[in-house]
Scaffold this motif. Structure first.
Motif, PDB file in Angstrom:
ATOM      1  N   ALA A   1       0.596  -1.356   0.327  1.00 19.79           N
ATOM      2  CA  ALA A   1      -0.479   0.179  -0.213  1.00 19.79           C
ATOM      3  C   ALA A   1       0.947   1.620  -0.045  1.00 19.79           C
ATOM      4  N   VAL A   2       0.684   2.278  -0.829  1.00 17.33           N
ATOM      5  CA  VAL A   2       1.220   3.312  -1.080  1.00 17.33           C
ATOM      6  C   VAL A   2       0.347   4.624  -0.274  1.00 17.33           C
ATOM      7  N   VAL A   3       0.691   4.966   0.428  1.00 21.75           N
ATOM      8  CA  VAL A   3      -0.156   6.321   0.856  1.00 21.75           C
ATOM      9  C   VAL A   3       0.436   7.788   0.893  1.00 21.75           C
ATOM     10  N   LEU A   4      -0.742   8.870  -0.352  1.00 27.09           N
ATOM     11  CA  LEU A   4      -0.423  10.023  -0.587  1.00 27.09           C
ATOM     12  C   LEU A   4      -0.721  10.924  -0.074  1.00 27.09           C
ATOM     13  N   ALA A   5      -0.557  11.999  -0.044  1.00 26.10           N
ATOM     14  CA  ALA A   5      -0.441  13.025   0.612  1.00 26.10           C
ATOM     15  C   ALA A   5      -1.177  14.474  -0.191  1.00 26.10           C
ATOM     16  N   GLY A   6      -1.321  14.008  -1.427  1.00 24.27           N
ATOM     17  CA  GLY A   6      -2.115  15.711  -2.143  1.00 24.27           C
ATOM     18  C   GLY A   6      -1.056  14.776  -3.476  1.00 24.27           C
ATOM     19  N   CYS A   7      -1.063  16.448  -3.915  1.00 26.02           N
ATOM     20  CA  CYS A   7       0.457  16.468  -5.776  1.00 26.02           C
ATOM     21  C   CYS A   7       0.635  17.913  -5.811  1.00 26.02           C
ATOM     22  N   GLY A   8       1.963  17.489  -4.828  1.00 26.12           N
ATOM     23  CA  GLY A   8       2.908  19.045  -5.498  1.00 26.12           C
ATOM     24  C   GLY A   8       3.870  18.940  -3.724  1.00 26.12           C
ATOM     25  N   VAL A   9       4.777  19.252  -4.247  1.00 26.83           N
ATOM     26  CA  VAL A   9       5.876  19.492  -2.724  1.00 26.83           C
ATOM     27  C   VAL A   9       5.173  19.940  -1.186  1.00 26.83           C
ATOM     28  N   TYR A  10       4.627  20.928  -1.880  1.00 29.39           N
ATOM     29  CA  TYR A  10       4.852  22.368  -1.383  1.00 29.39           C
ATOM     30  C   TYR A  10       3.807  22.424  -0.022  1.00 29.39           C
ATOM     31  N   ASP A  11       2.951  21.202  -1.015  1.00 31.52           N
ATOM     32  CA  ASP A  11       1.316  20.817   0.233  1.00 31.52           C
ATOM     33  C   ASP A  11       0.755  19.575  -0.600  1.00 31.52           C
ATOM     34  N   GLY A  12       1.667  18.937  -0.483  1.00 33.29           N
ATOM     35  CA  GLY A  12       1.041  17.410  -0.687  1.00 33.29           C
ATOM     36  C   GLY A  12       2.600  15.949  -1.434  1.00 33.29           C
ATOM     37  N   THR A  13       2.007  15.808  -1.778  1.00 31.60           N
ATOM     38  CA  THR A  13       3.472  14.294  -2.029  1.00 31.60           C
ATOM     39  C   THR A  13       4.588  15.271  -2.679  1.00 31.60           C
ATOM     40  N   GLU A  14       5.728  14.569  -3.114  1.00 29.93           N
ATOM     41  CA  GLU A  14       6.763  15.485  -3.522  1.00 29.93           C
ATOM     42  C   GLU A  14       6.200  14.533  -4.479  1.00 29.93           C
ATOM     43  N   ILE A  15       6.283  14.563  -6.012  1.00 32.38           N
ATOM     44  CA  ILE A  15       5.799  13.388  -7.110  1.00 32.38           C
ATOM     45  C   ILE A  15       7.093  13.008  -7.475  1.00 32.38           C
ATOM     46  N   HIS A  16       8.231  13.833  -7.694  1.00 36.20           N
ATOM     47  CA  HIS A  16       9.738  12.829  -7.920  1.00 36.20           C
ATOM     48  C   HIS A  16       9.812  11.491  -7.063  1.00 36.20           C
ATOM     49  N   GLU A  17       9.390  11.656  -5.735  1.00 37.70           N
ATOM     50  CA  GLU A  17       9.533  11.069  -5.193  1.00 37.70           C
ATOM     51  C   GLU A  17       8.419   9.499  -4.859  1.00 37.70           C
ATOM     52  N   ALA A  18       7.018  10.263  -5.007  1.00 39.21           N
ATOM     53  CA  ALA A  18       5.860   8.916  -5.265  1.00 39.21           C
ATOM     54  C   ALA A  18       6.498   8.540  -6.084  1.00 39.21           C
ATOM     55  N   SER A  19       7.533   8.603  -7.609  1.00 39.55           N
ATOM     56  CA  SER A  19       7.564   8.042  -8.859  1.00 39.55           C
ATOM     57  C   SER A  19       8.454   7.354  -8.554  1.00 39.55           C
ATOM     58  N   ALA A  20       9.502   7.586  -7.835  1.00 33.98           N
ATOM     59  CA  ALA A  20      10.783   6.654  -7.626  1.00 33.98           C
ATOM     60  C   ALA A  20      10.394   5.365  -6.573  1.00 33.98           C
TER      61      ALA A  20
ATOM     62  N   HIS B   1       2.365  26.648  -6.926  1.00 31.15           N
ATOM     63  CA  HIS B   1       4.349  26.137  -6.945  1.00 31.15           C
ATOM     64  C   HIS B   1       4.762  27.085  -7.792  1.00 31.15           C
ATOM     65  N   LEU B   2       4.302  27.874  -8.596  1.00 30.69           N
ATOM     66  CA  LEU B   2       5.106  28.726  -9.461  1.00 30.69           C
ATOM     67  C   LEU B   2       6.021  29.681  -8.578  1.00 30.69           C
ATOM     68  N   LYS B   3       4.702  30.268  -7.502  1.00 30.92           N
ATOM     69  CA  LYS B   3       5.144  31.581  -7.432  1.00 30.92           C
ATOM     70  C   LYS B   3       6.259  30.919  -5.385  1.00 30.92           C
ATOM     71  N   GLY B   4       5.307  29.878  -5.397  1.00 25.73           N
ATOM     72  CA  GLY B   4       5.939  29.572  -3.919  1.00 25.73           C
ATOM     73  C   GLY B   4       5.366  30.357  -2.227  1.00 25.73           C
ATOM     74  N   GLU B   5       3.544  30.508  -2.940  1.00 24.56           N
ATOM     75  CA  GLU B   5       2.923  30.914  -2.155  1.00 24.56           C
ATOM     76  C   GLU B   5       1.620  30.796  -1.787  1.00 24.56           C
ATOM     77  N   PRO B   6       0.648  30.858  -0.167  1.00 23.30           N
ATOM     78  CA  PRO B   6      -0.459  30.232  -0.501  1.00 23.30           C
ATOM     79  C   PRO B   6      -1.962  30.717  -1.821  1.00 23.30           C
ATOM     80  N   SER B   7      -2.770  30.032  -1.324  1.00 24.02           N
ATOM     81  CA  SER B   7      -3.596  31.122  -2.152  1.00 24.02           C
ATOM     82  C   SER B   7      -4.909  30.785  -1.607  1.00 24.02           C
TER      83      SER B   7
END
Length: 252
Positions: A34-53, A80-86
């Protein structure tokens, strides 16, 4: 299909794993992970490259993978482009489905009896959506579903793999456990020292390992690796996650 090199050298030192990321023994195949994810994207979710690896190494190891995520609002959403919360709101399960190509289930449907191991990639989502470490540090709370899943795998004697910041989940749920977040007092690991200190304050042991290694806590069947806690080339992070996956499959 499993591919075996003619020669594989394995160096084991104090439960630290440093092995070829291409070596998988026949006994590792056919494991259900089982792989547990936390969203999509390093700043507010799962780090995509880590999930892929994680997924690539599990595939190479012949494992059957099912993905899960809690159905809850993210702590916040980051541009993720600005690194700021929306101001928008997003659901952790819905966002995780992006990484899972839609093939994912609510964490409440995760059955420990149907799996041999569980792995949680890193990314800030692990510290924001699976627990509140990002804002409360060692005084954080862990999502009840995540906590229940970790405790169930632990009680069943089944291995748990964690990388990057996600080892703090184990530190919070399993007092006295051993984890790695990289190397303390090394400029290549800018966030390790403070996090390792907090882990130690929780009564756990932090073990220094390089990004290409993983640490195995044999007693608790925890396998951890630094991943993007280190400022390293992506192939080194990929290989380090490979050692973590190998360690999990060996214990499963």
């Amino acid at each position: 299909m499993l591919v075996f090199p003619r020669c594989c050298r394995t160096l084991l030192t104090l439960s630290t794993v440093r092995v070829s990321s291409r070596f998988y023994s026949p006994g590792m195949a056919n494991k259900r992970v089982a792989v547990v994810l936390a969203g999509c994207g390093v700043y507010d979710g799962t780090e995509i490259h880590e999930a892929s690896a994680v997924l690539v190494h599990l595939s190479r190891g012949g494992a059957t993978v099912k993905m899960f995520a809690p159905s809850a609002d993210q702590m916040h959403v980051v541009n993720h482009l600005k690194g700021e919360p929306s101001e928008e709101k997003r659901n952790v399960l819905v966002e995780s489905a992006r990484l899972a190509r839609g093939d994912i289930q609510d964490l409440t449907k995760l059955s420990v009896s149907n799996h041999d191991a569980v792995i949680i990639p890193g990314g800030f989502g692990a510290a924001k959506n699976l627990c509140t470490w990002a804002v409360q540090g060692k005084d954080c709370s862990v999502d009840e579903g995540v906590k229940a899943a970790l405790q169930a795998f632990h009680s069943a004697g089944k291995p748990i793999g964690l990388c990057c910041i996600s080892p703090v989940l184990a530190a919070k749920v399993f007092p006295g456990c051993e984890v790695t977040l990289g190397i303390e007092k090394d400029d290549k690991y800018p966030n390790t020292a403070d996090t390792a200190a907090a882990v130690t304050q929780l009564g756990c042991k932090h073990v220094n390992t390089s990004v290409s290694e993983s640490h195995v806590d044999q007693k608790n069947k925890l396998v951890t690796t630094a991943a993007f806690m280190c400022d390293a080339p992506i192939h080194q992070i990929y290989d380090g996650i490979g050692t973590m996956v190998q360690g999990v499959l060996k214990l499963a």
